[in-house]
Design an enzyme around this catalytic site. Structure first.
Site, PDB file in Angstrom:
ATOM      1  N   TYR A  53       0.821  -1.219   0.000  1.00  0.00           N
ATOM      2  CA  TYR A  53       0.000   0.000   0.000  1.00  0.00           C
ATOM      3  C   TYR A  53       0.851   1.265   0.000  1.00  0.00           C
ATOM      4  O   TYR A  53       0.421   2.287  -0.540  1.00  0.00           O
ATOM      5  CB  TYR A  53      -1.002  -0.039   1.158  1.00  0.00           C
ATOM      6  CG  TYR A  53      -2.122  -1.000   0.849  1.00  0.00           C
ATOM      7  CD1 TYR A  53      -3.189  -0.614   0.049  1.00  0.00           C
ATOM      8  CD2 TYR A  53      -2.071  -2.323   1.263  1.00  0.00           C
ATOM      9  CE1 TYR A  53      -4.186  -1.508  -0.301  1.00  0.00           C
ATOM     10  CE2 TYR A  53      -3.055  -3.225   0.920  1.00  0.00           C
ATOM     11  CZ  TYR A  53      -4.112  -2.808   0.136  1.00  0.00           C
ATOM     12  OH  TYR A  53      -5.082  -3.704  -0.229  1.00  0.00           O
ATOM     13  N   ASN A  89     -13.016   2.844  -6.024  1.00  0.00           N
ATOM     14  CA  ASN A  89     -11.590   3.156  -6.096  1.00  0.00           C
ATOM     15  C   ASN A  89     -11.103   3.768  -4.792  1.00  0.00           C
ATOM     16  O   ASN A  89     -11.848   4.474  -4.096  1.00  0.00           O
ATOM     17  CB  ASN A  89     -11.319   4.123  -7.250  1.00  0.00           C
ATOM     18  CG  ASN A  89     -11.728   3.545  -8.584  1.00  0.00           C
ATOM     19  OD1 ASN A  89     -11.789   2.326  -8.755  1.00  0.00           O
ATOM     20  ND2 ASN A  89     -12.035   4.407  -9.539  1.00  0.00           N
ATOM     21  N   HIS A 106     -14.866   1.694  -0.523  1.00  0.00           N
ATOM     22  CA  HIS A 106     -13.754   0.801  -0.206  1.00  0.00           C
ATOM     23  C   HIS A 106     -12.615   1.512   0.516  1.00  0.00           C
ATOM     24  O   HIS A 106     -11.494   1.009   0.561  1.00  0.00           O
ATOM     25  CB  HIS A 106     -13.232   0.136  -1.477  1.00  0.00           C
ATOM     26  CG  HIS A 106     -14.173  -0.871  -2.051  1.00  0.00           C
ATOM     27  ND1 HIS A 106     -14.089  -1.340  -3.340  1.00  0.00           N
ATOM     28  CD2 HIS A 106     -15.234  -1.510  -1.505  1.00  0.00           C
ATOM     29  CE1 HIS A 106     -15.068  -2.218  -3.568  1.00  0.00           C
ATOM     30  NE2 HIS A 106     -15.772  -2.324  -2.469  1.00  0.00           N
ATOM     31  N   CYS A 117      -9.065   0.195  17.826  1.00  0.00           N
ATOM     32  CA  CYS A 117     -10.112   1.092  18.339  1.00  0.00           C
ATOM     33  C   CYS A 117     -10.961   1.722  17.246  1.00  0.00           C
ATOM     34  O   CYS A 117     -11.954   2.386  17.532  1.00  0.00           O
ATOM     35  CB  CYS A 117      -9.503   2.183  19.231  1.00  0.00           C
ATOM     36  SG  CYS A 117      -8.634   3.489  18.323  1.00  0.00           S
ATOM     37  N   THR A 173     -16.520  -0.465 -14.159  1.00  0.00           N
ATOM     38  CA  THR A 173     -16.538  -1.497 -13.131  1.00  0.00           C
ATOM     39  C   THR A 173     -16.947  -2.834 -13.741  1.00  0.00           C
ATOM     40  O   THR A 173     -17.785  -2.872 -14.659  1.00  0.00           O
ATOM     41  CB  THR A 173     -17.481  -1.119 -11.963  1.00  0.00           C
ATOM     42  OG1 THR A 173     -17.551  -2.194 -11.025  1.00  0.00           O
ATOM     43  CG2 THR A 173     -18.866  -0.774 -12.447  1.00  0.00           C
TER      44      THR A 173
END
Length: 232
Positions: A53, A89, A106, A117, A173
Site C-alpha cells: 500500500y 476506487n 472501499h 479502536c 466497473t
C-alpha cells in the site's frame, strides 16, 4: 429534480495510469490478492501489506485526473438535481478532478485505520509495521482500505441514494463484486433508468437499460454532454 447516482470502478482511473486487478504487469500482478488485500494476509505478513500500500500510495500521488473524472465533476456542478458519486476506487482522482462529497465505499489510500479502536487519520506517505494509533497508542495501524471479506463503508447511505435515484450509471466497473454488483437492481427497483459505461460490456451488461462501450475519457464526457445539453 432527477437524482443521478454514479458508481465508478477501476476502469475510470486506468486511463490516468493506475493499474487494475486484471492488468498484466503493475502492482497487482506481482502479488496474490489473498496476500495483500485480506485481513488474513495482513495478519500473516504485515510488512508485505504495508509495503504494497505504500507503493500504491506513491503510484497514486503521481497521476492526474482524466477527462472522465472532470466530466463527472462538471455534471455534479451543472446538473439541476443531485449527483452522487460512489466509487470502488481508493484513489482521490475524483476529488482532484473537482468532484465533491465522493462516497468511498472501499476506503482511501490517503487514510489510516486503527484495527484496535477504529480511529481514522491521514496516512503518512509510508506506513510502518507496528505504527501507533494517535488515539489509543496501540501499534495497530493499517491502511483504511476495505479488504476482501470486509463490509464496504457507507452501505446504508448508498442504498438510500439508490432508492431515490432517477438515473443510475456504472462506469468502469466489472460488475462482478458484490454488493456493488447489485446496485443496478436496487436502482431499477426504484424506477431508475440505468446505463453501463465500460471499455467492454461486463458480464452483467444485459441488465442495464443502456450501454456505452469505449474509453472512459471519450464516453463519459459524451454522456455528460448529452445529459446537460437540455439544461445549458
Amino acid at each position: 429534480m432527477e437524482k443521478i447516482v454514479i458508481l465508478t470502478g477501476a476502469g475510470i482511473s486506468a486511463e490516468s495510469g493506475l493499474s487494475t486487478f486484471r492488468d498484466e504487469g503493475g502492482l497487482w500482478a506481482q502479488h496474490r490478492i489473498e496476500d495483500v488485500a485480506t485481513p488474513e494476509g495482513f495478519a500473516r505478513d504485515p510488512a508485505l501489506v504495508q509495503g504494497f500500500y505504500n507503493a500504491r500510495r506513491v503510484q497514486a500521488s503521481k497521476v492526474q485526473p482524466n477527462a472522465a473524472h472532470e466530466a463527472l465533476a462538471r455534471l455534479q456542478r451543472d446538473w439541476p438535481g443531485d449527483v452522487v458519486i460512489v466509487t470502488q476506487n481508493v484513489d482521490s482522482l475524483h476529488e482532484a478532478g473537482g468532484a465533491k462529497d465522493v462516497i468511498h465505499m472501499h476506503g482511501t489510500l490517503a487514510g489510516a485505520l486503527c484495527s484496535a479502536c477504529g480511529h481514522r487519520w491521514t496516512a503518512p506517505p509510508e506506513m510502518a509495521v507496528g505504527e501507533s494509533c494517535p488515539a489509543c497508542a496501540r501499534p495497530t495501524a493499517r491502511p483504511d482500505v476495505v479488504w476482501f471479506g470486509e463490509i464496504p463503508y457507507y452501505m446504508d447511505e448508498i442504498y438510500d441514494h439508490l432508492s431515490s435515484a432517477s438515473i443510475f450509471a456504472a462506469i468502469g466497473t466489472s460488475g462482478q463484486v458484490y454488493p456493488a454488483a447489485a446496485f443496478v437492481h436496487e436502482a431499477q427497483a426504484a424506477g431508475a433508468r440505468t446505463i453501463e459505461i465500460n471499455l467492454e460490456p461486463s458480464p452483467g451488461a444485459s441488465g442495464f437499460d443502456e450501454r456505452l462501450v469505449g474509453k472512459a475519457t471519450q464516453t463519459v464526457p459524451r454522456w455528460v454532454g448529452h445529459l446537460l445539453a437540455p439544461h445549458s
